[in-house]
Design a protein around this motif. Structure first.
Motif, PDB file in Angstrom:
ATOM      1  N   GLU A   1       1.354   0.925  -3.886  1.00  0.00           N
ATOM      2  CA  GLU A   1       1.910   2.205  -3.445  1.00  0.00           C
ATOM      3  C   GLU A   1       0.910   2.926  -2.522  1.00  0.00           C
ATOM      4  OE1 GLU A   1       5.040   2.535  -4.245  1.00  0.00           O
ATOM      5  OE2 GLU A   1       5.046   4.391  -3.053  1.00  0.00           O
TER       6      GLU A   1
ATOM      7  N   ALA B   1       1.573  -4.286   2.660  1.00  0.00           N
ATOM      8  CA  ALA B   1       1.791  -3.101   3.517  1.00  0.00           C
ATOM      9  C   ALA B   1       1.696  -3.538   4.967  1.00  0.00           C
ATOM     10  CB  ALA B   1       0.727  -2.052   3.223  1.00  0.00           C
TER      11      ALA B   1
ATOM     12  N   LYS C   1       0.766   1.508   1.065  1.00  0.00           N
ATOM     13  CA  LYS C   1       2.019   1.620   1.855  1.00  0.00           C
ATOM     14  C   LYS C   1       1.880   2.656   2.968  1.00  0.00           C
ATOM     15  CE  LYS C   1       5.905   0.400  -0.837  1.00  0.00           C
ATOM     16  NZ  LYS C   1       6.771   0.872  -1.925  1.00  0.00           N
TER      17      LYS C   1
END
Ligand code: NDP
Length: 347
Positions: free
Chosen positions: A71, A115, A74
């Motif tokens: 996360e 990512a 990203k």
């Protein structure tokens, strides 16, 4: 130019300076912290952000948890992976050093692979990934350590911290070489000194200086040599490596090589008798008998005590344009900052 940068280890001794400089450049800096509840670890960064042009974000992530950084990475343009434990006094090297260093590198770089926006990774390795024992220099027929060398003398039993750094860096190169979207620059600092921005770092850099100032070596210092470098120069090197497209491969960051006695002579020059500092080095033969008191093994004493070492820092000057801070300023700024931290704890 990268605008959103994930920094792992951004709460630490070196990481705090990296975050400060990125915020001053106006970047959006994402700092991965182990626990958002542990506010004291990152309060100093919030205070820096309030006075800077950039934006600071925090996310929770742990080196040991698979997928933990997905996360956080990203939407980032670049990632500085610095988080890794730097402790020499440990009970279980596998759990405390090797696992977080190796799993952490694999987890962070797996997040980078997922990512699609990330173009550059800067990894904080160490000269510990270049050499294990000072005796490696002579054994390899070298007059100085260069970026071409990898540490092949450390193991889980002999210098496990150095072993964790060489394993982690090799893992990073393996993951990097298996793709072609992102570039990588690796910063290999020697022993980092200079002022901490955080009072809560458990870095060996802080422990080492506090040990010297506590008078632990007052009756004699082990004749050990280290490369030393200023924390602000190391932080600037990470940022230069991030922005400069030509910055690929490894970069030794080391200003000067000194013995503990040479370092304490510098401290005495500026602080006189304020600290109980050593006047003599402990002879090597005596070190074999009392080395255990300093936590030093016979193998370590044989291969490090009284053995000089040197580092070639020309790549850092040529490609990263580093102008090294005079080492006396490094030492004085560090001690002044540590004194302020000690005073504020007493108040
Ligand atoms: P610090 O201990 O101050 O910083 C270590 C950082 O890593 C902290 O931000 C810490 O987070 C984070 N960290 C540790 N374990 C974990 C984990 N399990 N999950 C997530 N984060 C974790 O040390 P330094 O600033 O000195 O070291 C930073 C890097 O520089 C390390 O990779 C070290 O090996 C390398 N290095 C250091 C040198 C030196 O002389 N200081 C020399 C050469 C390389 P938290 O705030 O939660 O504790």
């Amino acid at each position: 130019m990268h605008t959103t940068i994930l920094v792992t280890g951004g709460t630490g001794y070196i990481g705090s300076w990296v975050v400060k400089y990125l915020l001053e450049e106006g970047k959006t800096v994402r700092v991965a912290v182990r626990s958002l509840e542990n506010r004291k670890k990152y309060k100093h960064l919030q205070e820096i952000a309030e006075k800077s042009a950039g934006t600071l974000e925090f996310l929770e992530a742990d080196l040991l948890k698979e997928g933990s950084f997905d996360e956080a990475a990203k939407g980032c343009d670049a990632v500085i992976h610095m988080a890794s434990p730097f402790k020499l006094s440990i009970k279980n090297p596998e759990k405390e050093l090797i696992e977080p260093a190796l799993a952490g590198t694999a987890n962070v770089l797996s997040a980078v692979n997922k990512a699609e926006t990330v173009k550059k990774v800067v990894l904080t390795s160490s000269v510990a990934a270049i050499y294990g024992d000072a005796a490696d220099m002579k054994r390899k027929g070298l007059s100085e350590f260069t970026e071409q060398i990898f540490n092949d003398s450390s193991s889980i039993k002999n210098q496990p911290y150095s072993f964790s750094k060489v394993l982690a860096e090799k893992k990073a190169w393996e993951i990097h070489d298996a793709q072609n979207r992102w570039d990588m620059a690796v910063v290999n600092p020697s022993f980092v000194m200079g002022p901490p921005l955080t009072p809560h770092s458990e870095s060996e850099s802080i422990t080492f200086m506090r040990t010297i100032l506590s008078g632990a070596y007052s009756s004699g210092a082990p004749d050990l040599n280290f490369g030393f470098v200023d924390v602000r120069d190391v932080a600037r090197a990470h940022i230069a490596a991030l922005h400069n497209q030509e910055a690929q491969g490894r970069f030794i960051l080391s200003n000067t090589s000194l013995s503990i006695l040479e370092l304490t002579a510098l401290i005495r020059k500026h602080y006189g008798k304020r600290y109980k500092l050593p006047h003599r080095r402990i002879p090597k033969v005596l070190m074999y008998a009392i080395g255990w008191m300093f936590g030093l093994s016979l193998h370590f004493i044989k291969n490090n005590v009284g053995i000089p070492l040197d580092f070639n820092n020309s790549r850092s000057k040529q490609i990263l344009a580093i102008q090294y801070t005079p080492f006396e300023s490094t030492v004085v700024d560090m001690i002044d900052a540590l004194e302020k931290i000690t005073l504020s704890r007493k108040e």
